[in-house]
Design an enzyme around this catalytic site. Structure first.
Site, PDB file in Angstrom:
ATOM      1  N   HIS A 111      -8.154  -4.890   0.209  1.00 46.21           N
ATOM      2  CA  HIS A 111      -8.492  -5.583  -1.034  1.00 46.21           C
ATOM      3  C   HIS A 111      -8.736  -7.079  -0.844  1.00 46.21           C
ATOM      4  O   HIS A 111      -8.327  -7.898  -1.677  1.00 46.21           O
ATOM      5  CB  HIS A 111      -7.415  -5.346  -2.087  1.00 46.21           C
ATOM      6  CG  HIS A 111      -7.363  -3.947  -2.627  1.00 46.21           C
ATOM      7  ND1 HIS A 111      -8.431  -3.080  -2.547  1.00 46.21           N
ATOM      8  CD2 HIS A 111      -6.356  -3.267  -3.263  1.00 46.21           C
ATOM      9  CE1 HIS A 111      -8.097  -1.926  -3.115  1.00 46.21           C
ATOM     10  NE2 HIS A 111      -6.847  -2.001  -3.533  1.00 46.21           N
ATOM     11  N   HIS A 182      -9.327  -2.931 -10.780  1.00 51.51           N
ATOM     12  CA  HIS A 182      -8.157  -2.106 -10.475  1.00 51.51           C
ATOM     13  C   HIS A 182      -7.303  -1.895 -11.733  1.00 51.51           C
ATOM     14  O   HIS A 182      -6.095  -2.161 -11.720  1.00 51.51           O
ATOM     15  CB  HIS A 182      -7.334  -2.766  -9.372  1.00 51.51           C
ATOM     16  CG  HIS A 182      -6.637  -1.800  -8.463  1.00 51.51           C
ATOM     17  ND1 HIS A 182      -5.781  -0.828  -8.929  1.00 51.51           N
ATOM     18  CD2 HIS A 182      -6.658  -1.658  -7.110  1.00 51.51           C
ATOM     19  CE1 HIS A 182      -5.302  -0.137  -7.908  1.00 51.51           C
ATOM     20  NE2 HIS A 182      -5.825  -0.619  -6.790  1.00 51.51           N
ATOM     21  N   GLU A 310     -11.626   3.349  -9.308  1.00 53.54           N
ATOM     22  CA  GLU A 310     -12.142   2.094  -8.762  1.00 53.54           C
ATOM     23  C   GLU A 310     -13.578   2.311  -8.287  1.00 53.54           C
ATOM     24  O   GLU A 310     -13.819   2.809  -7.189  1.00 53.54           O
ATOM     25  CB  GLU A 310     -11.247   1.627  -7.625  1.00 53.54           C
ATOM     26  CG  GLU A 310      -9.792   1.455  -8.016  1.00 53.54           C
ATOM     27  CD  GLU A 310      -8.853   1.465  -6.825  1.00 53.54           C
ATOM     28  OE1 GLU A 310      -9.112   0.707  -5.854  1.00 53.54           O
ATOM     29  OE2 GLU A 310      -7.887   2.246  -6.839  1.00 53.54           O
TER      30      GLU A 310
END
Length: 345
Positions: A111, A182, A310
């Site tokens: 991420h 998210h 996502e």
């Protein structure tokens, strides 16, 4: 539709933290912070006529920067960048030049690194109206990524109960980019385990992962497996109840086409959440590792009490030539759109 700017008492990196509230005439209310572009509230009218918040988060901004929360950090409601999901060994090559990123999960990058876009203070651009546009300029070398990258993200709440996220980015030198959101959703009136939500995804393949959840490049048919969501089924109908789901699904669609990524319903609320995207894949995560104390109304959030969809490009695509490219070149514009649409069943 209306937008309202609210000043908080918080300052991070010398920048003030604001909340922006978007509302429409159907009683839908969305609150977004300029820190991490976090959607902290998404309140809708359920089929019973009651107002219901369908995303996990905190009642006050301080919850998002609490030490205990950050220690078991689940990225609640935040935008993810520069690169969603995992990059193998935190390495990639562009035009023969090698780059080493921050390795924040074992030997891999997750991420965007240690401090991704989810923990940056974004600028609120002028002309606040029925929508909100946030901007962040990521400098060259941040978490090891090349190029100065300018990202704009526009949130718009429509009269049709659609929350539209439009992303745009430009760079001054070749770089890797893969953005997503998210959000942790739960459509049940009283929250709790999401195994009884009904879920559908138009995806005939999912992506193989190694032991560290890094995508390898192999596509696997969903047919005959627990990963088959081509027809609607209860999330918990044939899952491993110790693992849940944490896989990337390849959507049955043309590149760039705005189509359905998933459809989720829940009986007690009568709500249906449909997610549409221009992106080629959706990572479906049922929150195995969720462990948050003192969430909204003092509630603790545990494993399998939310689901995430996502929407993004293929994870680790920067290392898999067969996947659609995630390299952005100078002069090009990165664009993607994801829509969260709320209806009654």
């Amino acid at each position: 539709m209306k937008a309202k700017l609210i000043k908080t008492e918080h300052v991070i990196d010398g920048k003030e933290i604001f909340a922006v509230e978007l509302t429409n005439n159907q009683g839908t209310y969305v609150k977004i912070y300029n820190y991490g572009a976090i959607i902290s509230n998404f309140v809708v009218k359920n089929a019973l006529g009651d107002s219901q918040d369908i995303v996990l988060g905190f009642d006050d901004f301080s919850g998002y920067i609490n030490d205990d929360y950050l220690a078991a950090y689940p990225y609640l409601g935040a935008v993810i960048g520069r690169y969603a999901n995992r990059i193998k060994n935190g390495k990639f090559n562009i035009s023969g030049k090698a780059y080493q990123l921050s390795q924040n999960i074992g030997s891999d990058t997750l991420h965007g690194g240690y401090i991704g876009f989810d923990r940056k203070v974004w600028d609120i651009l002028p002309a606040l109206g029925p929508s909100l546009t946030l901007q962040y300029v990521s400098p060259a070398g941040e978490e090891g990524f090349p190029g100065n990258l300018t990202i704009q993200l526009t949130f718009k709440l429509t009269a049709e109960n659609e929350l539209i996220l439009d992303y745009k980015a430009e760079t001054n030198e070749p770089t890797a980019i893969n953005l997503t959101h998210h959000g942790y959703f739960n459509l049940a009136t009283n929250g709790g385990n999401i195994s009884n939500h009904t879920h559908r995804m138009p995806a005939s393949y999912y992506l193989q992962q190694d032991d560290n959840y890094v995508v390898t490049g192999v596509k696997i048919p969903v047919e005959g497996s627990q990963y088959d969501f081509l027809g609607p089924k209860l999330i918990g109908s044939n899952w491993d109840d110790q693992e849940g789901y944490d896989q990337t699904f390849v959507l049955d669609k043309e590149p760039g086409e705005l189509t359905l990524a998933s459809e989720t319903t829940e009986e007690s609320s009568g709500l249906k959440l449909s997610i549409y995207t221009t992106e080629p894949v959706a990572h479906f995560y049922t929150a195995k590792y969720l462990a948050v104390n003192n969430g909204k109304k003092g509630k603790n959030y545990g494993p399998f009490e939310a689901f995430c969809v996502e929407t993004q490009h293929h994870p680790n695509a920067v290392n898999v030539p067969e996947f659609p490219t995630t390299v952005l070149l100078p002069g090009e514009i990165y664009k993607q759109t994801t829509i969260y649409k709320i209806e009654h069943q």
